[in-house]
Design an enzyme around this catalytic site. Structure first.
Site, PDB file in Angstrom:
ATOM      1  N   HIS A   2      -6.308  -7.726   0.007  1.00 18.92           N
ATOM      2  CA  HIS A   2      -7.506  -6.906  -0.261  1.00 18.92           C
ATOM      3  C   HIS A   2      -7.012  -5.463  -0.311  1.00 18.92           C
ATOM      4  CE1 HIS A   2     -10.377  -9.944   1.737  1.00 18.92           C
ATOM      5  NE2 HIS A   2      -9.180 -10.389   2.029  1.00 18.92           N
ATOM      6  N   ARG A  48     -23.667  -1.516   4.382  1.00 18.48           N
ATOM      7  CA  ARG A  48     -23.279  -1.800   5.761  1.00 18.48           C
ATOM      8  C   ARG A  48     -24.224  -1.103   6.711  1.00 18.48           C
ATOM      9  NH1 ARG A  48     -16.628  -1.490   5.473  1.00 18.48           N
ATOM     10  NH2 ARG A  48     -16.471  -3.042   3.810  1.00 18.48           N
ATOM     11  N   GLN A 106     -17.109   0.694  -3.406  1.00 22.54           N
ATOM     12  CA  GLN A 106     -15.671   0.512  -3.149  1.00 22.54           C
ATOM     13  C   GLN A 106     -14.877   0.488  -4.441  1.00 22.54           C
ATOM     14  OE1 GLN A 106     -13.756  -2.307  -0.559  1.00 22.54           O
ATOM     15  NE2 GLN A 106     -15.599  -2.560   0.670  1.00 22.54           N
ATOM     16  N   HIS A 151      -8.940  -7.611  -5.259  1.00 23.60           N
ATOM     17  CA  HIS A 151      -8.334  -8.699  -4.490  1.00 23.60           C
ATOM     18  C   HIS A 151      -7.204  -9.263  -5.320  1.00 23.60           C
ATOM     19  CE1 HIS A 151     -12.233  -8.115  -2.561  1.00 23.60           C
ATOM     20  NE2 HIS A 151     -11.547  -8.389  -1.470  1.00 23.60           N
ATOM     21  N   LYS A 211      -4.193  -4.951   8.579  1.00 25.37           N
ATOM     22  CA  LYS A 211      -4.314  -4.014   7.458  1.00 25.37           C
ATOM     23  C   LYS A 211      -3.276  -2.903   7.556  1.00 25.37           C
ATOM     24  CE  LYS A 211      -8.513  -2.473   8.657  1.00 25.37           C
ATOM     25  NZ  LYS A 211      -9.702  -1.667   8.435  1.00 25.37           N
TER      26      LYS A 211
HETATM   27  C1  TSB Z   1     -10.560  -3.600   0.497  1.00 21.88           C
HETATM   28  N1  TSB Z   1     -12.673  -6.408   1.870  1.00 21.88           N
HETATM   29  C2  TSB Z   1     -11.939  -5.181   1.914  1.00 21.88           C
HETATM   30  C3  TSB Z   1     -11.655  -4.687   0.517  1.00 21.88           C
HETATM   31  O1  TSB Z   1     -11.220  -5.747  -0.307  1.00 21.88           O
HETATM   32  C4  TSB Z   1     -12.797  -4.151   2.694  1.00 21.88           C
HETATM   33  O2  TSB Z   1     -14.007  -4.133   2.563  1.00 21.88           O
HETATM   34  N2  TSB Z   1     -12.118  -3.315   3.460  1.00 21.88           N
HETATM   35  S1  TSB Z   1     -12.780  -2.163   4.360  1.00 21.88           S
HETATM   36  O3  TSB Z   1     -13.815  -2.694   5.172  1.00 21.88           O
HETATM   37  O4  TSB Z   1     -11.699  -1.524   5.054  1.00 21.88           O
HETATM   38  O5  TSB Z   1     -13.434  -1.120   3.424  1.00 21.88           O
HETATM   39  C5  TSB Z   1     -12.673  -0.533   2.384  1.00 21.88           C
HETATM   40  C6  TSB Z   1     -12.736   0.975   2.436  1.00 21.88           C
HETATM   41  O6  TSB Z   1     -14.085   1.422   2.375  1.00 21.88           O
HETATM   42  C7  TSB Z   1     -12.211   1.609   3.713  1.00 21.88           C
HETATM   43  O7  TSB Z   1     -10.827   1.736   3.654  1.00 21.88           O
HETATM   44  C8  TSB Z   1     -12.897   2.959   3.721  1.00 21.88           C
HETATM   45  O8  TSB Z   1     -12.163   3.900   2.962  1.00 21.88           O
HETATM   46  C9  TSB Z   1     -14.203   2.694   2.994  1.00 21.88           C
HETATM   47  N3  TSB Z   1     -15.371   2.629   3.877  1.00 21.88           N
HETATM   48  C10 TSB Z   1     -15.595   1.719   4.857  1.00 21.88           C
HETATM   49  N4  TSB Z   1     -16.786   1.937   5.449  1.00 21.88           N
HETATM   50  C11 TSB Z   1     -17.328   3.008   4.829  1.00 21.88           C
HETATM   51  C12 TSB Z   1     -18.560   3.723   4.977  1.00 21.88           C
HETATM   52  N5  TSB Z   1     -19.466   3.361   5.870  1.00 21.88           N
HETATM   53  N6  TSB Z   1     -18.800   4.784   4.171  1.00 21.88           N
HETATM   54  C13 TSB Z   1     -17.897   5.151   3.249  1.00 21.88           C
HETATM   55  N7  TSB Z   1     -16.729   4.512   3.057  1.00 21.88           N
HETATM   56  C14 TSB Z   1     -16.445   3.456   3.831  1.00 21.88           C
HETATM   57 ZN    ZN Z   2     -11.950  -7.729   0.407  1.00 21.44          ZN
END
Ligand code: TSB
Ligand code: ZN
Length: 584
Positions: free
Chosen positions: A457, A306, A324, A328, A411
């Site tokens: 998710h 990201r 992550q 799903h 969420k």
């Molecule tokens: C849960 N599509 C969903 C997935 O299926 C998703 O991507 N959700 S999210 O965008 O909320 O990201 C999931 C988790 O990643 C967040 O709850 C957070 O704990 C972690 N996260 C998000 N961005 C970052 C980041 N830049 N660095 C570290 N952890 C992150």
């Molecule tokens: Zn997802």
């Protein structure tokens, strides 16, 4: 830590202290120009234009000294109310204040300024009566800040400080700040050689060192085993996808700003994936499904990329390359409540295993910025009210926040606070009616008809990265035995006499899958013991004549002074039990 903004009395003295700061800066830097100096949760700051000067910590000490001098002099603080014309006249040679005044409407607000001795500042107030009462303050740091937060504008010097009513409160606060600094996972991560960063690799892209990699291996195994036992099926999918995949999912329209730019190869276009949902949608679609197969839970420890702003990246807490703990869940509409309950239970179980207690549930809803979210009011209303009902039925205490949803749905987020005060999401569980639609997912229902599944998710550890950051801060780096990268250090009293026995114990423990090291350096026992403490190794064992002759070990647990002598077998079973039960 205290929230200054929420305390009226402290807000006022902090605000007055910001003026005191400005006055001192004006004395030391006569050409200084002042933008705004608000009270914040952590005290106050003032944004100051000092031309080309970049302030240092030493400058802060000088400014603080000047502030003390002015405070001691004890001038009264006098309020004056002005018409807009008077205000524009009074501040005519100050472009920053003119910018503020010209946006004011004198019919709606009173324009006022405050004067203390030789210094006047435009301000709404209120303030303390005299600068004399401003005695217990500290300037904390200085950093650059773009004027109005816009990177196209000039960089101003932002000086942060805090002020209290008495010395005791100030000292307590400074101690808390110091503790937070010690607890910051970036410091622990460096001291314990857990991760590193390097400019040549890039911002927000930490490198996991062997110690960190061992913690990570254990975390990944822990959560994957747990999920498999709960009926999740794990997959591996690529970290790239075609642009079309993300156009299909809607990420291209609603999430592009958060993604790394597209790569073109021959006539194909790819992106590094920011999320794994699209891949998992296709995994589901690869088979025909009956209602009897549902829920289907597709899990993956999946790498995502990201584009986080360079000023926002922070150690392992906010990275640009993350892993992550994703899944799903594909289910029918009437299974949503149960599945949500299961995910929440899993979150609670995991937090219990790690001893996390300070967290709160946040229902994250859509905001007003339309283009950020998929545009379908009916779908949003349905999803938000369904999620709210699920949470109410679960009897879960939660608060609501607007403009925190995913672009595809609302969420349930688990919010935690980092050592330095960031409010971040750890676990998340999200309700989605959109992606099943976009990928035209179906299952065959009881009536033999095609029906659209709902997707949940969820990420329990969130990302391994952020979870590790939080874990290091919660434990202050003293990890439980089952997670510690090195579990035991063996210290022979003399290498010559006890080295062989040390090796024997080392092999015995290694064969029992205990992660241990033999410290055979020519250093004093006391020195080695102290080092084992600093490295936060859970157990150090010392072996000398008695231990060697009677096949014993003398161990000391991290943080304890007590030395206990037991047989090797007893020691091993003690370790195994502690690992098995994940004792904290
Ligand atoms: C849960 N599509 C969903 C997935 O299926 C998703 O991507 N959700 S999210 O965008 O909320 O990201 C999931 C988790 O990643 C967040 O709850 C957070 O704990 C972690 N996260 C998000 N961005 C970052 C980041 N830049 N660095 C570290 N952890 C992150
Ligand atoms: Zn997802």
């Amino acid at each position: 830590m205290i929230n200054i903004k929420e305390n009226e009395k402290l807000s006022i003295i902090n605000h007055s202290c910001a003026h005191l700061l400005a006055q001192a800066v004006r004395h030391l830097y006569p050409t200084a120009k002042f933008w705004v100096g608000p009270v914040i949760e952590e005290g106050f700051y003032y944004d100051i234009d000092l031309g080309n000067i970049t302030l240092t910590e030493d400058n802060l000490i000088q400014i603080e000294r000047e502030m003390k001098k002015i405070a001691k002099d004890g001038k009264r603080i006098i309020r004056e109310e002005l018409t807009k014309t008077q205000a524009l006249e009074r501040f005519h040679d100050d472009p920053y204040k003119i910018d503020l005044i010209s946006k004011m409407d004198e019919k709606e607000e009173i324009i006022s300024c405050y004067t203390q001795g030789d210094f006047t500042d435009l301000c709404r107030g209120p303030h303390v009566e005299t600068v004399k009462v401003l005695k217990y303050f500290k300037l904390l740091k200085v950093s650059g800040a773009y004027w109005k937060g816009d990177s196209k504008n000039k960089v101003l010097q932002r000086i942060y400080g805090i002020c209290f009513e008495n010395e005791e409160d100030l000292n307590k606060h400074l101690e808390d700040l110091e503790e937070a600094k010690q607890r910051d996972h970036r410091k622990i991560g460096k001291d314990l050689k857990i991760f590193m960063t390097h400019d040549l690799v890039g911002k927000g892209m930490p490198l996991w060192l062997p110690n960190g990699a061992m913690i990570r291996y254990n975390l990944e195994k822990y959560i994957k085993d747990k999920e498999i036992a709960l009926g999740y099926q794990h997959v591996y999918t690529p970290s790239l996808g075609s642009v079309d995949l993300y156009k299909t999912s809607g990420h291209w329209d609603h999430y592009k700003e958060d993604m790394f730019p597209m790569m073109k190869l021959d006539d194909e276009e790819f992106v590094l994936r920011p999320m794994n949902c699209p891949h998992h949608m296709l995994v589901f679609k690869n088979d025909l499904h009956s209602y009897r197969d549902l829920p289907i839970r597709i899990g993956e420890l999946a790498h995502d990329f990201r584009y986080e702003a360079s000023g926002a990246v922070c150690g392992l807490e906010r990275v640009r390359c993350m892993c992550q703990n994703d899944a799903h869940i594909f289910c029918s509409l009437n299974q949503v409540g149960d599945e949500f309950a299961r995910v929440v239970q899993l979150i609670l179980d995991v937090y219990q295993d790690f001893g996390f207690q300070d967290y709160s549930f946040r229902l994250s809803l859509r905001g007003k910025e339309k283009e950020k979210y998929f545009d379908d009011d009916e779908m949003w209303n349905k999803a938000e009210s369904m999620l709210r009902k699920v949470l109410t039925d679960l009897d879960l205490e939660f608060y609501e926040a607007e403009d925190e949803a995913a672009f595809y749905g609302p969420k349930l987020d688990v919010q935690v606070k980092s050592a330095i005060g960031h409010d971040v999401t750890l676990s998340t569980c999200q309700l989605d009616f959109l992606l099943p639609e976009r990928f035209d997912l179906t299952f065959i229902n009881e009536k033999g008809e095609k029906e659209r599944p709902v997707v949940i998710h969820r990420a329990i550890l969130g990302t391994i990265d952020r979870f590790t950051a939080f874990l290091l801060e919660e434990t202050k780096g003293v990890l439980p035995l089952w997670l510690a990268p090195i579990q035991i250090v063996i210290i022979p009293v003399s290498n010559e006499h006890h080295g062989e026995y040390g090796k024997k114990i080392l092999n015995l423990l290694k064969n029992a899958s205990i992660r241990c090291e033999l410290d055979s350096r020519n250093e004093k026992v006391g020195y080695k013991m102290r080092e084992a403490q600093t490295k936060k190794i859970p157990y150090s064992i010392v072996i000398g004549d008695q231990e060697k002759e009677q096949e014993l070990v003398t161990y000391r647990k991290h943080g304890s002074e007590e030395k206990i002598t037991v047989s090797v077998e007893q020691f091993l079973s003690l370790l195994q039990e502690e690992i098995q039960n994940k004792v904290r």
